[in-house]
Design an enzyme around this catalytic site. Sequence first.
Site, PDB file in Angstrom:
ATOM      1  N   HIS A  35       0.822  -1.217   0.000  1.00 22.87           N
ATOM      2  CA  HIS A  35       0.000   0.000   0.000  1.00 22.87           C
ATOM      3  C   HIS A  35       0.858   1.271   0.000  1.00 22.87           C
ATOM      4  O   HIS A  35       0.366   2.355   0.267  1.00 22.87           O
ATOM      5  CB  HIS A  35      -1.001   0.016   1.168  1.00 22.87           C
ATOM      6  CG  HIS A  35      -2.112  -0.981   0.975  1.00 22.87           C
ATOM      7  ND1 HIS A  35      -3.238  -0.700   0.258  1.00 22.87           N
ATOM      8  CD2 HIS A  35      -2.235  -2.269   1.385  1.00 22.87           C
ATOM      9  CE1 HIS A  35      -4.033  -1.776   0.244  1.00 22.87           C
ATOM     10  NE2 HIS A  35      -3.434  -2.743   0.917  1.00 22.87           N
ATOM     11  N   ASP A  37       2.652   2.100  -2.782  1.00 18.34           N
ATOM     12  CA  ASP A  37       2.856   2.605  -4.159  1.00 18.34           C
ATOM     13  C   ASP A  37       2.041   3.855  -4.458  1.00 18.34           C
ATOM     14  O   ASP A  37       2.546   4.811  -5.055  1.00 18.34           O
ATOM     15  CB  ASP A  37       2.665   1.498  -5.222  1.00 18.34           C
ATOM     16  CG  ASP A  37       1.284   0.873  -5.291  1.00 18.34           C
ATOM     17  OD1 ASP A  37       0.456   1.131  -4.387  1.00 18.34           O
ATOM     18  OD2 ASP A  37       1.027   0.111  -6.252  1.00 18.34           O
ATOM     19  N   GLY A 124      -4.713 -11.874  -5.216  1.00 18.90           N
ATOM     20  CA  GLY A 124      -3.658 -10.945  -4.813  1.00 18.90           C
ATOM     21  C   GLY A 124      -2.343 -11.199  -5.530  1.00 18.90           C
ATOM     22  O   GLY A 124      -1.298 -10.729  -5.081  1.00 18.90           O
ATOM     23  N   LEU A 125      -2.366 -11.940  -6.645  1.00 21.09           N
ATOM     24  CA  LEU A 125      -1.128 -12.180  -7.408  1.00 21.09           C
ATOM     25  C   LEU A 125      -1.147 -11.432  -8.739  1.00 21.09           C
ATOM     26  O   LEU A 125      -0.381 -11.730  -9.644  1.00 21.09           O
ATOM     27  CB  LEU A 125      -0.916 -13.689  -7.624  1.00 21.09           C
ATOM     28  CG  LEU A 125      -0.803 -14.510  -6.337  1.00 21.09           C
ATOM     29  CD1 LEU A 125      -0.645 -15.992  -6.665  1.00 21.09           C
ATOM     30  CD2 LEU A 125       0.366 -14.038  -5.473  1.00 21.09           C
ATOM     31  N   SER A 126      -2.065 -10.458  -8.844  1.00 21.46           N
ATOM     32  CA  SER A 126      -2.094  -9.532  -9.989  1.00 21.46           C
ATOM     33  C   SER A 126      -2.413 -10.182 -11.321  1.00 21.46           C
ATOM     34  O   SER A 126      -1.810  -9.857 -12.352  1.00 21.46           O
ATOM     35  CB  SER A 126      -0.767  -8.762 -10.100  1.00 21.46           C
ATOM     36  OG  SER A 126      -0.618  -7.972  -8.982  1.00 21.46           O
ATOM     37  N   SER A 127      -3.390 -11.075 -11.309  1.00 24.34           N
ATOM     38  CA  SER A 127      -3.818 -11.632 -12.593  1.00 24.34           C
ATOM     39  C   SER A 127      -4.422 -10.523 -13.461  1.00 24.34           C
ATOM     40  O   SER A 127      -4.242 -10.536 -14.685  1.00 24.34           O
ATOM     41  CB  SER A 127      -4.821 -12.772 -12.393  1.00 24.34           C
ATOM     42  OG  SER A 127      -5.943 -12.318 -11.688  1.00 24.34           O
ATOM     43  N   SER A 128      -5.072  -9.532 -12.863  1.00 24.43           N
ATOM     44  CA  SER A 128      -5.670  -8.455 -13.680  1.00 24.43           C
ATOM     45  C   SER A 128      -4.597  -7.622 -14.372  1.00 24.43           C
ATOM     46  O   SER A 128      -4.706  -7.308 -15.561  1.00 24.43           O
ATOM     47  CB  SER A 128      -6.560  -7.512 -12.876  1.00 24.43           C
ATOM     48  OG  SER A 128      -6.858  -7.999 -11.633  1.00 24.43           O
ATOM     49  N   GLU A 160      -6.873   0.485 -15.503  1.00 28.95           N
ATOM     50  CA  GLU A 160      -7.513   0.303 -14.186  1.00 28.95           C
ATOM     51  C   GLU A 160      -8.269   1.569 -13.778  1.00 28.95           C
ATOM     52  O   GLU A 160      -9.407   1.507 -13.330  1.00 28.95           O
ATOM     53  CB  GLU A 160      -6.461  -0.001 -13.105  1.00 28.95           C
ATOM     54  CG  GLU A 160      -5.809  -1.351 -13.239  1.00 28.95           C
ATOM     55  CD  GLU A 160      -6.653  -2.498 -12.684  1.00 28.95           C
ATOM     56  OE1 GLU A 160      -7.695  -2.245 -12.056  1.00 28.95           O
ATOM     57  OE2 GLU A 160      -6.255  -3.662 -12.910  1.00 28.95           O
ATOM     58  N   ASP A 172       1.821  -3.371  -9.585  1.00 33.53           N
ATOM     59  CA  ASP A 172       1.527  -4.669 -10.211  1.00 33.53           C
ATOM     60  C   ASP A 172       1.921  -4.673 -11.685  1.00 33.53           C
ATOM     61  O   ASP A 172       2.559  -5.602 -12.178  1.00 33.53           O
ATOM     62  CB  ASP A 172       0.029  -4.987 -10.104  1.00 33.53           C
ATOM     63  CG  ASP A 172      -0.455  -4.913  -8.671  1.00 33.53           C
ATOM     64  OD1 ASP A 172       0.384  -4.917  -7.760  1.00 33.53           O
ATOM     65  OD2 ASP A 172      -1.687  -4.837  -8.469  1.00 33.53           O
TER      66      ASP A 172
HETATM   67  C1  GLA Z   1      -3.066  -3.845  -5.247  1.00 31.65           C
HETATM   68  C2  GLA Z   1      -2.824  -2.628  -6.139  1.00 31.65           C
HETATM   69  C3  GLA Z   1      -1.372  -2.157  -6.033  1.00 31.65           C
HETATM   70  C4  GLA Z   1      -0.941  -1.970  -4.580  1.00 31.65           C
HETATM   71  C5  GLA Z   1      -1.333  -3.194  -3.735  1.00 31.65           C
HETATM   72  C6  GLA Z   1      -1.079  -2.994  -2.266  1.00 31.65           C
HETATM   73  O1  GLA Z   1      -2.335  -4.934  -5.711  1.00 31.65           O
HETATM   74  O2  GLA Z   1      -3.126  -2.919  -7.470  1.00 31.65           O
HETATM   75  O3  GLA Z   1      -1.200  -0.976  -6.760  1.00 31.65           O
HETATM   76  O4  GLA Z   1      -1.463  -0.800  -4.039  1.00 31.65           O
HETATM   77  O5  GLA Z   1      -2.691  -3.561  -3.913  1.00 31.65           O
HETATM   78  O6  GLA Z   1       0.278  -2.862  -1.997  1.00 31.65           O
END
Ligand code: GLA
Length: 389
Positions: A35, A37, A124-128, A160, A172
């Site tokens: 959190h 970034d 929470g592994l940024s698939s999007s 996004e 991400d």
């Molecule tokens: C999500 C957001 C990121 C970051 C994290 C928390 O993954 O897409 O930009 O803020 O949460 O660190």
Amino acid sequence: MADRETVLKTFEERFGAAPELLARAPGRVNLIGEHTDYNDGFVLPAAINRAIFIAARPRPDRAINLYSSDFEEQATFNYDNLRNDNLPGWTRYIRGALWWLSEQGHTVPGFDAVVGGNIPIASGLSSSAAIEVVTLEMALTLAGVPMEQRDKALAGVEVEHQFIGMPCGVMDQMASAMGVAGHALLIDCRSLETKPIPVPQGISMVIMNTKKARGLVDSEYAQRREQCEQAARILGVKALRDANLELLEGTKDKLDDVLYRRARHIITENRRVQVVSTILSTSGSSMSAQHGLRTTGQAMRDSHASLRDDYEVSCTELDVMADLANAQPGCFGARMTGAGFGGCAVALVEHDKVDDFVSAVAPAYEQKTGLTPELYVCEAAAGSGVEQL
Ligand code: GLA
């Protein structure tokens, strides 16, 4: 879940010919810096060896025929109805990336494509982010438009913000587009400078999926971001990256308890990222490597506690998982990773102890929560790219 070969094979089956290109964009795990970034701060994610792939072949017209090997569904649309939300949900990020490119004035031809991957969705592994970046990789290649990796990442962030409506930071998409194999990436989210930091030798990154669905994440995320902006205004700084603990303590009576704790998390977390990055990039000999890993592990535990108590984005399942992981022999440190409210935790574990770690943590977690977790031993992978076939 599909891998590279499945996506290529599915393309041949669906479209009766070989694709012309294969684009790939990895997911990411964040080692530390959560959190931070969107506060212009520092993060240390690594791209992982799980990715989204798109196999594609251009068409002479402007039609888009897309097949998802994960959802086993075909969607057909064109550049005039990218905003049509009656189309299947899995097309949304793809449509968003194509929409952004057309807003920028790029002309992408129609195409036949198969999309699929092996990043667990909504964990929470940024698939999007990976879907956005992989679509940009494919479409830019089809359009013959060169673009820097950093700009592809920033384009994903715009998708996004403007198409999806999620006020995310840059972490991400930067990790997915700019990852370096064997390394985590220190990102200064203000200057957007990156520095690869080696993942220590003999250490495995173990990702632990709690299987707790991330329910509140969208509304809570936006609220955290607003709270940080409000705290920065009261502290008189551009962003919380510019604040320190002295300033925070000196201004304490102007902040309510919630804003105070939110700001404290960001300030201490930025510090932890810097400590960990410095120590991992300088610890050469095995003695100092051990010391570096112990310091990193402690920072990861402190990060988790701060996210749980000050930032309030953890949940029981993430706390249980992190505690179990931290109690195992050979585990240097574990913490929640990503936005929180469910999803995954990450641990740094001695390579030789990984099997014991997995066989101890998974059943103990299931016994405590009733949820069957998934544990993935991951490697730090290179960022996104395109193979011409
Ligand atoms: C999500 C957001 C990121 C970051 C994290 C928390 O993954 O897409 O930009 O803020 O949460 O660190």
